[in-house]
Design a protein around this motif. Structure first.
Motif, mmCIF file in Angstrom:
data_model
loop_
_atom_site.group_PDB
_atom_site.id
_atom_site.type_symbol
_atom_site.label_atom_id
_atom_site.label_comp_id
_atom_site.label_asym_id
_atom_site.label_seq_id
_atom_site.Cartn_x
_atom_site.Cartn_y
_atom_site.Cartn_z
ATOM 1 N N ASN E 88 0.812 -1.217 0.000
ATOM 2 C CA ASN E 88 0.000 0.000 0.000
ATOM 3 C C ASN E 88 0.850 1.275 0.000
ATOM 4 N N ARG E 91 -0.644 6.208 1.805
ATOM 5 C CA ARG E 91 0.595 6.450 2.470
ATOM 6 C C ARG E 91 1.203 5.180 2.995
ATOM 7 N N ILE E 94 4.968 2.593 8.487
ATOM 8 C CA ILE E 94 5.763 1.511 9.082
ATOM 9 C C ILE E 94 4.963 0.864 10.204
ATOM 10 N N THR E 95 4.782 -0.444 10.110
ATOM 11 C CA THR E 95 4.096 -1.167 11.178
ATOM 12 C C THR E 95 4.978 -2.332 11.628
ATOM 13 N N GLN E 96 4.578 -2.904 12.735
ATOM 14 C CA GLN E 96 5.308 -4.058 13.275
ATOM 15 C C GLN E 96 5.302 -5.208 12.264
ATOM 16 N N ASN E 135 16.142 0.327 7.967
ATOM 17 C CA ASN E 135 17.066 0.371 9.095
ATOM 18 C C ASN E 135 16.470 -0.346 10.302
ATOM 19 N N MET E 136 15.185 -0.103 10.537
ATOM 20 C CA MET E 136 14.511 -0.759 11.651
ATOM 21 C C MET E 136 14.441 -2.273 11.438
ATOM 22 N N VAL E 140 15.819 -5.328 13.875
ATOM 23 C CA VAL E 140 15.011 -6.474 14.308
ATOM 24 C C VAL E 140 15.653 -7.788 13.852
#
Lengths: 244, 244, 244, 244, 244, 244
Positions: E88, E91, E94-96, E135-136, E140
């Motif tokens: 999507n 917009r 960023i989600t988990q 980066n995130m 993780v």
């Protein structure tokens, strides 16, 4: 400035940050007859505790080990209240709940000074969001129209000082102030030693304290042997005159 | 910090800069039992004195009028030594001679704190070079191997604070510290009034002091009504602990 | 440039922002025969309305008082459509719903120019996210493949100008343009006066307008007595030639 | 803004800079019924004329060739006065004499707008000092107390726009304004062609103009095919309202 | 450095970004005997596919057309695995879930180098969040205490290089490295041509490659005719010595 | 990249700079079969030699002692040509003569890579001008139209890398590259030891090398124990592909 009875609040992303980045200032604050409270937002089991996982611990065991070590470090440093909030690291996301939780703490604690992370850490994005989180919680705490159970609305903003990230220049960290921790360096060493499997990291932060003392001496603190670097978020105003 | 007996040195490009930009801090320093010396590098007859020239004075008469007014202002503020060096404005060029002249003054005066211009002023390039000039003179003053007649080699660097240029944001000026001048505002008003043909400029700097107090109150100086903004060149280190 | 019939859209976080930060430009736009619409995203009852809460109002009463005052101010300024969206301040979070709500408004309003907050306000984080919110809504509005009920897909980006935050330099705000509001200053004064318990804040923003006029005169607007400062988000391109 | 009768002054370090960097804006200014004067500070025989030296010319012959070509280009562009000052390139040093020479020109010419180099060019340090030189000369020109033979003291500062250096991003050049030169592109092409041995450089600047049009279209100049990028040194103030 | 067998991972917001911004480097990596994988996070039907919607396609048809064209382009470039994730756009949030999805890919793919978007694009906010997202996800992926089904915890950070946004300077993009794509320019041209209705955009990116070659030649790559610009997120360290 | 036979030129302001700031890279360059030449611009008797003056030496004796120690250090490091130019420190001023002197050296030496100071050092202004000096000399050296006795006009620019100043962050120094000096650390230690009265400074630079290795390991150089930090002045282009 006189720090007798003044409350310092430390907000750190992971347990170790409290030790490597600002335990010298914490110990000095206690030495100056101030009070220190600390909130450690997560157990750091996502990444900071890698060495415990590698040593065979489960995530739950790692949490227990961190709690044990951190409580011991808190006692060494003289922290009067230390809370581990278990808010999930890797990735730490700012939510309304978390914001109100910290805002509530702020309204009750009423800190005079806050230490927390710098706003950027390219190798550890969790660190980079904490400053926004603290700042937002201060805004919420200050709102007269915002009800949070068990608190009286309102909060007087406390000045924020950011401790340094792992790779200072790569994260745009520019120290605006050096805290001379020469007199309390042993407490920092002892506090860091509670993380028994992170000896080399502890050694590197001792070395960092020595490097920061080179900076402090350059800028006029002649006899400083160990220092910690901080960046003020706000300009100096409460004092009302020059400080250097 | 304790300023009793501490020496402040102001180095300004033109006579008026001493009044508009830092006379509040000067008066406060005297109030705090410190001593203030000031070097005004040029008479400002190239441009700052435009209103005198327009009023019909010759360059020589303008110099005399500035001397008269500035001495009066110095008395109002309590400056213990005020020198007008006549080093030629528009354009002020750093030379070896000028550098050694200031270095000599520094070795003899031994200031504890220095106030001077910010390093950029796009509408007044003369202002923009003074910081480099002062910094270079400090370096020369500190050199053990550099002989200057009438002085003993060596100098301990003093922290520099830059007062604000005419258009702060356009010159990259970011205040790091606000000096509360509420108690001495009348002295600033009186000192500025000695430049009798610059009444509207004086009014605008009074207004600026009120605006800077809005900033100071935002950052915790609750009752401040008048303030001056400064940018520290060096990080805070001598104090050894947090200041805000 | 000719502003006859051109639509200006103001997007402000709280009701007061519309008055302190850009009401001069709003009044001038109307004077230039343009049209102004304004969206106030929240009632500001979290914090901006602190003085109403302190005066004993409930949150609901504060919302009604703000509505009353703001409508009055809107009439004074000549705003043709003013909406209060009640999107919750302290903390304002960008969500998909809110983004589409503004995108819908944009597609229908078709503004030629947008005024909103600067992207950073360390003492009011709510202000700092609005620019991202507006920018994101413009992107969504422009997407030909994005359906929003009651709209035709597509939107031509309008230039954004940011009005100034409370402490300009501390938030990295650098004015790129000054709007001369000398002719409409009385409208700004009257509009600000509708917030009856914020008289001292209104006075300080009048003073700020006077200070910004000092800047404007420095850069060539000789007779300006009151001005507002803005920072353009995009470079100048539509005009096609030099402007200054 | 209306440019009829307005004077533009271009100050370029070397002859070619006038052609590659701003000849489009020059031609457009003439098209808008303004007047253009240009000062080329040096013959560029230190480096810009490398291709002439390599082709076997002496330094003196290279100067003559540049004079010939530049005069021809000036005629194509419609420049009303073009001066080649022979001030020595590689390295261009700011001196009192040179500053007063330009200040004198400024007092007599009284430009309304000035185009010159950006303040940094890491591959051509000569370019980087010209902005300081121009700015200093404006200060001197404006001084009521400064006598320069053949002139009346005083000068009203003109806004400065910097044209782009060879490697924009590496020199911190950020365009704040795009001039649409679509209508006059042939004049730019013809002017660049007068430097007969620099055909590939001319081609690369035509390509650059096409790239800058991509930027201009992005920011709202829909039909632009060729553009030049500029960075304003001062904020917009004379106009008194929004421009975009 | 030797790139034989080294894995490059491209993470792009929309399908076209892979072609315009880095297809030269992709083709060169394959030429150097490395392997390239690419994740295209969304179909770009919110906005990048505007020309398909305008041509009468439904959103679903646009997705199919993009899949067809992109697969063809991937074959031309020699990409070994190309995934379209349909997360999507307009917009992109960023989600988990999304973070763990990419983290999982990273743990399995184990890239040696990552290409993705620059952290700011004022005309396309979706682009600006991808760097934080990548980066995130790396953070993780690296956490020993984080379980993701089908993976072994742990990941060695790969260096990130950002390709350039549409308007480089306006987005603070400063190239730190130029990749010479002269030898593979035909592959870039052919790959871009698969987007049949974006011919003029393809032409403008070919022109951009020519402009970037001007930069590359300036900095020592004498025979370069086409180049792509990149900004390294981390300093150079793996190599252990100077590179230029 | 292959450094066999490649020439490195170091240009340092004072003798000690060569040792503290880049002797590791120098030793490594020799180890990689490259050649190193070094120009030390002044004897540093203004300030760097303070400890010799304090120990009772005259300025002349200090120069001799520095020559002796530096020649010894040069032998340890394997420098093939080391020149001490006696150009006067405190204050180092760029002049035409000095610029041509270095330009002459450049034309004859033809270095492939240059190491010198960073462009800012607020506690040592002499350091801050050297980069401009080197850059200007390169420009002059490259001019085909510039005659310098004993040289053939022309010079191909070499990439410049800046070594770090005493207080990195306070001077805006951001490392872009780390050189791993683990294998040659003993040579750095021995070279620094030739300055017999600067033992504590040598110790602090050894500690700095250890801190820089923390950075290098963070960014992927896993086994690095000692490193030096550098900032590239130009983007990477000669290599033509990614380096990290």
């Amino acid at each position: 400035m006189d720090f007798v009875g003044k409350k310092m609040l430390v907000v750190s992303a992971h347990p170790g940050d409290l030790l490597w980045r600002c335990s010298g200032a914490v110990a000095k604050h206690v030495q100056l007859c101030g009070e220190v409270q600390a909130i450690v937002l997560t157990y750091g089991v996502g990444g900071e505790a890698n060495e415990l996982i590698e040593a065979g611990m489960t995530v739950q065991e790692a949490k227990e080990e961190r709690t044990r070590a951190l409580k011991k470090a808190g006692d060494i440093l003289g922290i009067s209240n230390l809370e581990l909030w278990d808010l999930n690291d890797y990735r730490f996301e700012i939510t309304q709940d978390k914001t109100y939780k910290l805002a509530k703490y702020l309204r009750i604690c009423k800190p005079d000074i806050i230490l927390t992370h710098h706003g950027k850490d390219i190798l550890n994005p969790d660190h980079g969001v904490i400053l926004d989180y603290v700042n937002m919680a201060m805004e919420v705490a200050g709102g007269k129209g915002i009800e949070i159970e068990g608190t009286v609305p309102g909060f007087k903003r406390a000045p924020i000082f950011c401790f340094e990230p792992h790779n200072a220049e790569s994260n745009g960290f520019v120290p605006t102030l050096f805290v001379d921790i020469t007199d309390v360096i042993q407490k920092k060493i002892d506090a860091m030693a509670t993380f028994e499997l992170k000896k080399s990291l502890a050694a590197s932060y001792l070395e960092r304290a020595s490097y920061r003392a080179v900076n402090a001496r350059s800028f006029g603190r002649g006899k400083c042997k160990y220092a910690e670097a901080y960046a003020a978020v706000y300009p100096v105003a409460q004092d009302g005159y020059f400080v250097y």
